[in-house]
Design a protein around this motif. Structure first.
Motif, mmCIF file in Angstrom:
data_model
loop_
_atom_site.group_PDB
_atom_site.id
_atom_site.type_symbol
_atom_site.label_atom_id
_atom_site.label_comp_id
_atom_site.label_asym_id
_atom_site.label_seq_id
_atom_site.Cartn_x
_atom_site.Cartn_y
_atom_site.Cartn_z
ATOM 1 N N LEU A 61 18.635 47.177 -42.429
ATOM 2 C CA LEU A 61 18.597 48.478 -41.774
ATOM 3 C C LEU A 61 19.653 49.378 -42.393
ATOM 4 O O LEU A 61 20.806 48.993 -42.538
ATOM 5 N N ASP A 62 19.249 50.585 -42.736
ATOM 6 C CA ASP A 62 20.217 51.507 -43.319
ATOM 7 C C ASP A 62 19.714 52.930 -43.149
ATOM 8 O O ASP A 62 18.519 53.170 -42.981
ATOM 9 N N LEU A 63 20.634 53.842 -43.164
ATOM 10 C CA LEU A 63 20.328 55.275 -43.147
ATOM 11 C C LEU A 63 21.197 55.932 -44.207
ATOM 12 O O LEU A 63 22.415 55.749 -44.218
ATOM 13 N N SER A 64 20.587 56.688 -45.084
ATOM 14 C CA SER A 64 21.363 57.395 -46.102
ATOM 15 C C SER A 64 21.971 58.653 -45.489
ATOM 16 O O SER A 64 21.634 59.053 -44.371
ATOM 17 N N GLU A 65 22.878 59.259 -46.220
ATOM 18 C CA GLU A 65 23.531 60.467 -45.717
ATOM 19 C C GLU A 65 22.612 61.682 -45.806
ATOM 20 O O GLU A 65 22.735 62.617 -45.020
ATOM 21 N N ASP A 66 21.686 61.688 -46.747
ATOM 22 C CA ASP A 66 20.763 62.808 -46.920
ATOM 23 C C ASP A 66 19.407 62.403 -46.340
ATOM 24 O O ASP A 66 18.504 61.961 -47.047
ATOM 25 N N LEU A 67 19.263 62.548 -45.028
ATOM 26 C CA LEU A 67 18.102 62.009 -44.316
ATOM 27 C C LEU A 67 16.938 62.986 -44.283
ATOM 28 O O LEU A 67 17.120 64.192 -44.194
ATOM 29 N N THR A 68 15.743 62.414 -44.321
ATOM 30 C CA THR A 68 14.523 63.179 -44.070
ATOM 31 C C THR A 68 13.868 62.637 -42.811
ATOM 32 O O THR A 68 14.228 61.564 -42.317
ATOM 33 N N ASP A 69 12.899 63.374 -42.280
ATOM 34 C CA ASP A 69 12.168 62.900 -41.103
ATOM 35 C C ASP A 69 11.482 61.568 -41.389
ATOM 36 O O ASP A 69 11.406 60.693 -40.523
ATOM 37 N N HIS A 70 10.982 61.400 -42.616
ATOM 38 C CA HIS A 70 10.322 60.147 -42.997
ATOM 39 C C HIS A 70 11.306 58.976 -42.952
ATOM 40 O O HIS A 70 10.952 57.871 -42.508
ATOM 41 N N ASP A 71 12.551 59.202 -43.399
ATOM 42 C CA ASP A 71 13.563 58.146 -43.374
ATOM 43 C C ASP A 71 13.815 57.672 -41.946
ATOM 44 O O ASP A 71 13.947 56.468 -41.690
ATOM 45 N N ILE A 72 13.891 58.612 -41.024
ATOM 46 C CA ILE A 72 14.164 58.265 -39.633
ATOM 47 C C ILE A 72 13.002 57.494 -39.028
ATOM 48 O O ILE A 72 13.200 56.502 -38.297
ATOM 49 N N GLU A 73 11.775 57.903 -39.327
ATOM 50 C CA GLU A 73 10.610 57.185 -38.818
ATOM 51 C C GLU A 73 10.553 55.775 -39.386
ATOM 52 O O GLU A 73 10.201 54.826 -38.672
ATOM 53 N N GLU A 74 10.893 55.599 -40.666
ATOM 54 C CA GLU A 74 10.930 54.263 -41.270
ATOM 55 C C GLU A 74 11.993 53.399 -40.594
ATOM 56 O O GLU A 74 11.773 52.219 -40.320
ATOM 57 N N PHE A 75 13.153 53.991 -40.335
ATOM 58 C CA PHE A 75 14.244 53.273 -39.664
ATOM 59 C C PHE A 75 13.796 52.825 -38.278
ATOM 60 O O PHE A 75 14.038 51.681 -37.874
ATOM 61 N N ARG A 76 13.146 53.707 -37.537
ATOM 62 C CA ARG A 76 12.669 53.359 -36.198
ATOM 63 C C ARG A 76 11.614 52.250 -36.258
ATOM 64 O O ARG A 76 11.596 51.341 -35.420
ATOM 65 N N TYR A 77 10.740 52.329 -37.244
ATOM 66 C CA TYR A 77 9.668 51.334 -37.383
ATOM 67 C C TYR A 77 10.253 49.939 -37.605
ATOM 68 O O TYR A 77 9.893 48.978 -36.906
ATOM 69 N N HIS A 78 11.175 49.809 -38.554
ATOM 70 C CA HIS A 78 11.744 48.495 -38.858
ATOM 71 C C HIS A 78 12.639 48.000 -37.715
ATOM 72 O O HIS A 78 12.668 46.797 -37.427
ATOM 73 N N SER A 79 13.354 48.913 -37.077
ATOM 74 C CA SER A 79 14.206 48.523 -35.956
ATOM 75 C C SER A 79 13.373 47.952 -34.817
ATOM 76 O O SER A 79 13.736 46.937 -34.206
ATOM 77 N N LYS A 80 12.252 48.600 -34.526
ATOM 78 C CA LYS A 80 11.389 48.120 -33.443
ATOM 79 C C LYS A 80 10.814 46.744 -33.775
ATOM 80 O O LYS A 80 10.732 45.867 -32.903
ATOM 81 N N ARG A 81 10.431 46.538 -35.030
ATOM 82 C CA ARG A 81 9.863 45.246 -35.421
ATOM 83 C C ARG A 81 10.894 44.123 -35.300
ATOM 84 O O ARG A 81 10.572 43.016 -34.873
ATOM 85 N N ILE A 82 12.140 44.418 -35.648
ATOM 86 C CA ILE A 82 13.182 43.403 -35.535
ATOM 87 C C ILE A 82 13.403 43.023 -34.079
ATOM 88 O O ILE A 82 13.393 41.841 -33.709
ATOM 89 N N LEU A 83 13.616 44.019 -33.213
ATOM 90 C CA LEU A 83 13.893 43.727 -31.813
ATOM 91 C C LEU A 83 12.692 43.093 -31.124
ATOM 92 O O LEU A 83 12.840 42.178 -30.314
ATOM 93 N N SER A 84 11.491 43.567 -31.438
ATOM 94 C CA SER A 84 10.294 43.021 -30.803
ATOM 95 C C SER A 84 10.103 41.551 -31.137
ATOM 96 O O SER A 84 9.592 40.780 -30.325
#
Length: 301
Positions: A61-84
């Motif tokens: 899991l990571d977030l770069s300093e120069d974020l796009t909306d797509h980056d945030i959606e990808e982060f949310r997707y992988h985070s949900k899969r890990i916790l689920s």
């Protein structure tokens, strides 16, 4: 002939069960490794196994300093899969009801979660657990947490109230805080004595929201809940500046936490230029715990 007597939930080898089996196997291996290769394990065996297991399924899991909306959606997707994958599967006996609660012009999504039947919390004396989910203020929702909350409801025999508060960066963090404060106001307006049967719980950033809410409750002379449970809480937004070593956690790194904080204050805001007045609107005041109810706090490696 035997089907009526079989709990089908127990027969399904869900993804959670597979994860649990592999985790035990990896933990056992890690317990044996020090005898074979002294010094090969630097963290406790269960944490090491969990890290290895997550990497099998997901990228770091990571977030770069120069974020796009797509980056945030990808982060949310992988985070949900890990916790689920780590939470138990929601049993068929667990009920989840969606409601929209309103305070003045603000609408807040709320979910009622209970084992076998949902009782109306407004018209009964049953104990309640108000849950604020984690996710660095950026991710987390009912789909991610309902399995864990179903487990809590059954084991504690309580109605769970899950708040789907607004998330950054689509909304400001002040609006997130406004949601949790308004929820407490709604509960008190419905039953002025509800604090006598209310327990709070939050993990990570949800723990920080509870600390902030308790400070708001006390400063505004509102009745406090019976107690609060915090799982690895994020105590305030300043705590990262006092970490004097590089984090060795490969999943939730110090860099990730700092980038999550940057989303909270705004991508274009320089953290060290945030004034005390601005910080007090979004972060708990350090060491201001006078008047708090009993706290149960967990922290893990």
């Amino acid at each position: 002939m035997f089907k009526p007597f079989i709990d089908e939930d127990l027969l399904v080898l869900t993804r959670y069960h597979r994860v649990a089996i592999f985790h035990r196997l990896f933990s056992l291996r890690n317990k044996l490794l020090p005898f074979l290769h002294p010094g090969s394990i630097t963290t406790d065996v269960d944490s090491k196994a969990l890290y290895e297991l997550i990497l099998l399924y997901h990228p770091e899991l990571d977030l770069s300093e120069d974020l796009t909306d797509h980056d945030i959606e990808e982060f949310r997707y992988h985070s949900k899969r890990i916790l689920s994958a780590l939470f138990p599967t929601r049993p068929s006996s667990c009920l989840v009801e969606h409601h929209i609660l309103q305070y003045n012009t603000n609408q807040i999504p709320m979910y009622y979660i209970q084992h076998e039947q949902i009782n109306d919390w407004k018209y009964s004396n049953q104990p309640l657990l108000l849950y604020f989910h984690g996710g660095g203020f950026v991710f987390g929702d009912i789909d991610t947490y309902s399995c864990f909350e179903c487990y809590l409801s059954k084991s504690l025999n309580m109605l769970i109230l899950h708040v789907d508060f607004r998330l950054v960066p689509e909304y400001s963090f002040e609006e997130t805080i406004e949601d949790v404060i308004n929820i407490y106001k709604i509960l008190l307006d419905s039953d002025s004595n509800i604090h006598r049967r209310l327990i709070g719980m939050g993990d990570s950033s949800g723990g920080m929201l509870w600390i902030y809410l308790l400070q708001w409750i006390i400063s505004n002379n509102k009745p406090i809940p019976q107690g609060v449970i915090l799982h690895s809480p994020w105590p305030n937004l300043e705590c990262l500046d006092r970490i004097d070593r590089v984090s060795m956690d490969n999943i939730l790194s110090l860099k990730l936490a700092i980038n999550l904080r940057q989303l909270v204050i705004g991508k274009d805001t320089y953290w060290f230029e945030v004034t005390d007045e601005e910080l007090n609107k979004i972060s708990p005041k350090d060491n201001s715990y006078e008047g708090f109810p009993p706290l149960y706090i967990t922290a893990g490696t």
